[in-house]
Motif scaffolding. Structure first.
Motif, PDB file in Angstrom:
ATOM      1  N   LEU A 134       5.303 -30.119 -14.700  1.00 32.89           N
ATOM      2  CA  LEU A 134       4.805 -29.584 -13.827  1.00 32.89           C
ATOM      3  C   LEU A 134       5.402 -29.484 -12.335  1.00 32.89           C
ATOM      4  O   LEU A 134       6.267 -27.948 -11.609  1.00 32.89           O
ATOM      5  CB  LEU A 134       3.132 -29.622 -12.657  1.00 32.89           C
ATOM      6  CG  LEU A 134       2.670 -29.298 -13.785  1.00 32.89           C
ATOM      7  CD1 LEU A 134       0.850 -30.399 -12.851  1.00 32.89           C
ATOM      8  CD2 LEU A 134       1.980 -28.071 -14.478  1.00 32.89           C
ATOM      9  N   ALA A 135       6.702 -30.680 -11.724  1.00 37.71           N
ATOM     10  CA  ALA A 135       6.934 -30.828 -10.133  1.00 37.71           C
ATOM     11  C   ALA A 135       8.595 -29.997 -10.654  1.00 37.71           C
ATOM     12  O   ALA A 135       9.186 -29.051 -10.193  1.00 37.71           O
ATOM     13  CB  ALA A 135       7.172 -31.693 -10.696  1.00 37.71           C
ATOM     14  N   TYR A 136       8.892 -29.399 -12.250  1.00 34.56           N
ATOM     15  CA  TYR A 136      10.591 -29.748 -12.450  1.00 34.56           C
ATOM     16  C   TYR A 136      10.379 -27.669 -12.444  1.00 34.56           C
ATOM     17  O   TYR A 136      10.440 -27.313 -11.500  1.00 34.56           O
ATOM     18  CB  TYR A 136      10.900 -29.765 -13.904  1.00 34.56           C
ATOM     19  CG  TYR A 136      11.913 -29.441 -14.464  1.00 34.56           C
ATOM     20  CD1 TYR A 136      12.923 -29.787 -13.773  1.00 34.56           C
ATOM     21  CD2 TYR A 136      11.791 -27.907 -15.161  1.00 34.56           C
ATOM     22  CE1 TYR A 136      14.300 -29.482 -14.159  1.00 34.56           C
ATOM     23  CE2 TYR A 136      13.077 -27.807 -15.682  1.00 34.56           C
ATOM     24  CZ  TYR A 136      14.408 -28.212 -14.900  1.00 34.56           C
ATOM     25  OH  TYR A 136      15.576 -28.193 -15.463  1.00 34.56           O
ATOM     26  N   HIS A 137       9.408 -27.352 -12.817  1.00 35.13           N
ATOM     27  CA  HIS A 137       9.076 -25.720 -12.841  1.00 35.13           C
ATOM     28  C   HIS A 137       8.541 -25.400 -11.862  1.00 35.13           C
ATOM     29  O   HIS A 137       8.727 -24.092 -11.574  1.00 35.13           O
ATOM     30  CB  HIS A 137       8.399 -25.237 -14.606  1.00 35.13           C
ATOM     31  CG  HIS A 137       8.935 -25.826 -15.175  1.00 35.13           C
ATOM     32  ND1 HIS A 137      10.605 -24.871 -15.843  1.00 35.13           N
ATOM     33  CD2 HIS A 137       9.570 -26.309 -15.717  1.00 35.13           C
ATOM     34  CE1 HIS A 137      11.062 -25.162 -16.575  1.00 35.13           C
ATOM     35  NE2 HIS A 137      10.098 -26.363 -17.416  1.00 35.13           N
ATOM     36  N   PHE A 138       7.739 -25.821 -11.032  1.00 37.93           N
ATOM     37  CA  PHE A 138       6.343 -25.017  -9.555  1.00 37.93           C
ATOM     38  C   PHE A 138       7.221 -25.785  -8.915  1.00 37.93           C
ATOM     39  O   PHE A 138       6.282 -25.658  -7.635  1.00 37.93           O
ATOM     40  CB  PHE A 138       5.629 -25.601  -9.883  1.00 37.93           C
ATOM     41  CG  PHE A 138       5.198 -24.743 -10.883  1.00 37.93           C
ATOM     42  CD1 PHE A 138       5.311 -22.866 -11.380  1.00 37.93           C
ATOM     43  CD2 PHE A 138       4.495 -25.588 -12.375  1.00 37.93           C
ATOM     44  CE1 PHE A 138       4.814 -22.422 -12.509  1.00 37.93           C
ATOM     45  CE2 PHE A 138       4.347 -24.195 -13.547  1.00 37.93           C
ATOM     46  CZ  PHE A 138       4.021 -22.615 -13.211  1.00 37.93           C
ATOM     47  N   GLY A 139       8.137 -26.645  -8.921  1.00 41.93           N
ATOM     48  CA  GLY A 139       8.193 -27.748  -7.313  1.00 41.93           C
ATOM     49  C   GLY A 139       7.213 -28.579  -6.779  1.00 41.93           C
ATOM     50  O   GLY A 139       6.630 -29.275  -7.493  1.00 41.93           O
ATOM     51  N   ASP A 140       6.331 -27.926  -6.106  1.00 40.04           N
ATOM     52  CA  ASP A 140       5.240 -29.416  -5.455  1.00 40.04           C
ATOM     53  C   ASP A 140       3.762 -28.541  -5.698  1.00 40.04           C
ATOM     54  O   ASP A 140       3.693 -26.778  -6.706  1.00 40.04           O
ATOM     55  CB  ASP A 140       4.960 -29.499  -4.192  1.00 40.04           C
ATOM     56  CG  ASP A 140       5.797 -27.770  -3.216  1.00 40.04           C
ATOM     57  OD1 ASP A 140       5.730 -26.982  -3.824  1.00 40.04           O
ATOM     58  OD2 ASP A 140       5.189 -28.136  -1.265  1.00 40.04           O
ATOM     59  N   ARG A 141       2.541 -28.855  -4.804  1.00 41.07           N
ATOM     60  CA  ARG A 141       1.645 -28.535  -5.069  1.00 41.07           C
ATOM     61  C   ARG A 141       1.500 -26.812  -4.378  1.00 41.07           C
ATOM     62  O   ARG A 141       0.902 -25.860  -4.800  1.00 41.07           O
ATOM     63  CB  ARG A 141       0.349 -29.160  -4.338  1.00 41.07           C
ATOM     64  CG  ARG A 141      -1.312 -28.577  -4.802  1.00 41.07           C
ATOM     65  CD  ARG A 141      -1.826 -29.370  -3.838  1.00 41.07           C
ATOM     66  NE  ARG A 141      -3.239 -29.192  -2.844  1.00 41.07           N
ATOM     67  CZ  ARG A 141      -3.715 -28.584  -2.592  1.00 41.07           C
ATOM     68  NH1 ARG A 141      -2.989 -27.736  -2.180  1.00 41.07           N
ATOM     69  NH2 ARG A 141      -5.341 -28.430  -2.223  1.00 41.07           N
ATOM     70  N   ASP A 142       2.057 -26.279  -4.080  1.00 40.24           N
ATOM     71  CA  ASP A 142       2.194 -24.957  -3.106  1.00 40.24           C
ATOM     72  C   ASP A 142       2.988 -23.908  -4.015  1.00 40.24           C
ATOM     73  O   ASP A 142       2.284 -23.272  -4.580  1.00 40.24           O
ATOM     74  CB  ASP A 142       2.366 -24.987  -1.646  1.00 40.24           C
ATOM     75  CG  ASP A 142       1.739 -25.846  -0.588  1.00 40.24           C
ATOM     76  OD1 ASP A 142       0.340 -25.661  -0.279  1.00 40.24           O
ATOM     77  OD2 ASP A 142       2.494 -25.770   0.667  1.00 40.24           O
TER      78      ASP A 142
END
Length: 187
Positions: free
Chosen positions: A41-49
């Motif tokens: 998730l972090a790799y592809h979308f960065g962060d929560r936002d």
């Protein structure tokens, strides 16, 4: 990331928001539901936002996809009705998407990153509605302002969505209201 994995993640994000609201939203729950690592998730979308912004875009894209697959959407006016009415339905995915949209819209009041994402997504949706109205006006004639009508209809759908999710109106009542508004605008 494959399109399948992306679809699973974004669907899981919507489901997580639909289950727990934005206050109960945890990226770990999204990863678990999607069957992926939180690192992915972090790799592809960065962060929560980044994930929430992608989920918002996903909700908007799926509504447009539902409308294009409507069998009776043969004219601009019927495509417009199909698009707006596709926001209400018995399918759990439609409800999850609507909850996610409403939660993210409410979050945008307090979080500038989400406000920008909601504004961008709303503008894209409103542009699509504007284009359909302009085409319908051209088909039928008339002097309706497509921009003003698009604002009215998208705001109507947003308001009806909240009422539908809280049980104040049924799917049928919401869809009839949208169709009556379209008809009232002369489309």
């Amino acid at each position: 990331m494959t399109n399948d994995a992306r679809e699973r993640i974004l669907t899981a994000c919507e489901q997580t928001i639909a289950r727990a609201g934005i206050r109960g939203f945890r990226m770990q729950d999204v990863a678990s539901t999607a069957g992926v690592s939180i690192g992915l998730l972090a790799y592809h979308f960065g962060d929560r936002d980044g994930l929430l912004q992608a989920a918002l875009d996903h909700v908007t894209e799926r509504a447009a996809d539902r409308a294009t697959h409507s069998a009776d959407a043969t004219t601009a006016a019927t495509r417009l009705a199909a698009l707006l009415c596709s926001e209400f339905g018995r399918d759990p995915e439609i409800r999850a998407g609507s909850i996610a949209w409403n939660e993210l819209r409410a979050l945008a009041v307090f979080e500038p990153a989400q406000a920008a994402a909601v504004a961008r997504s709303t503008a894209a949706w409103q542009r699509t509605v504007h284009e359909l109205i302009a085409e319908a006006v051209q088909d039928r004639g008339g002097d309706l302002d497509p921009a003003a009508a698009a604002l009215i209809l998208t705001a109507l759908v947003e308001g009806l969505s909240g009422r539908w999710l809280t049980g104040q109106v049924t799917v049928e009542e919401a869809q009839v209201s949208v169709r009556e508004a379209i008809r009232g605008l002369g489309l």
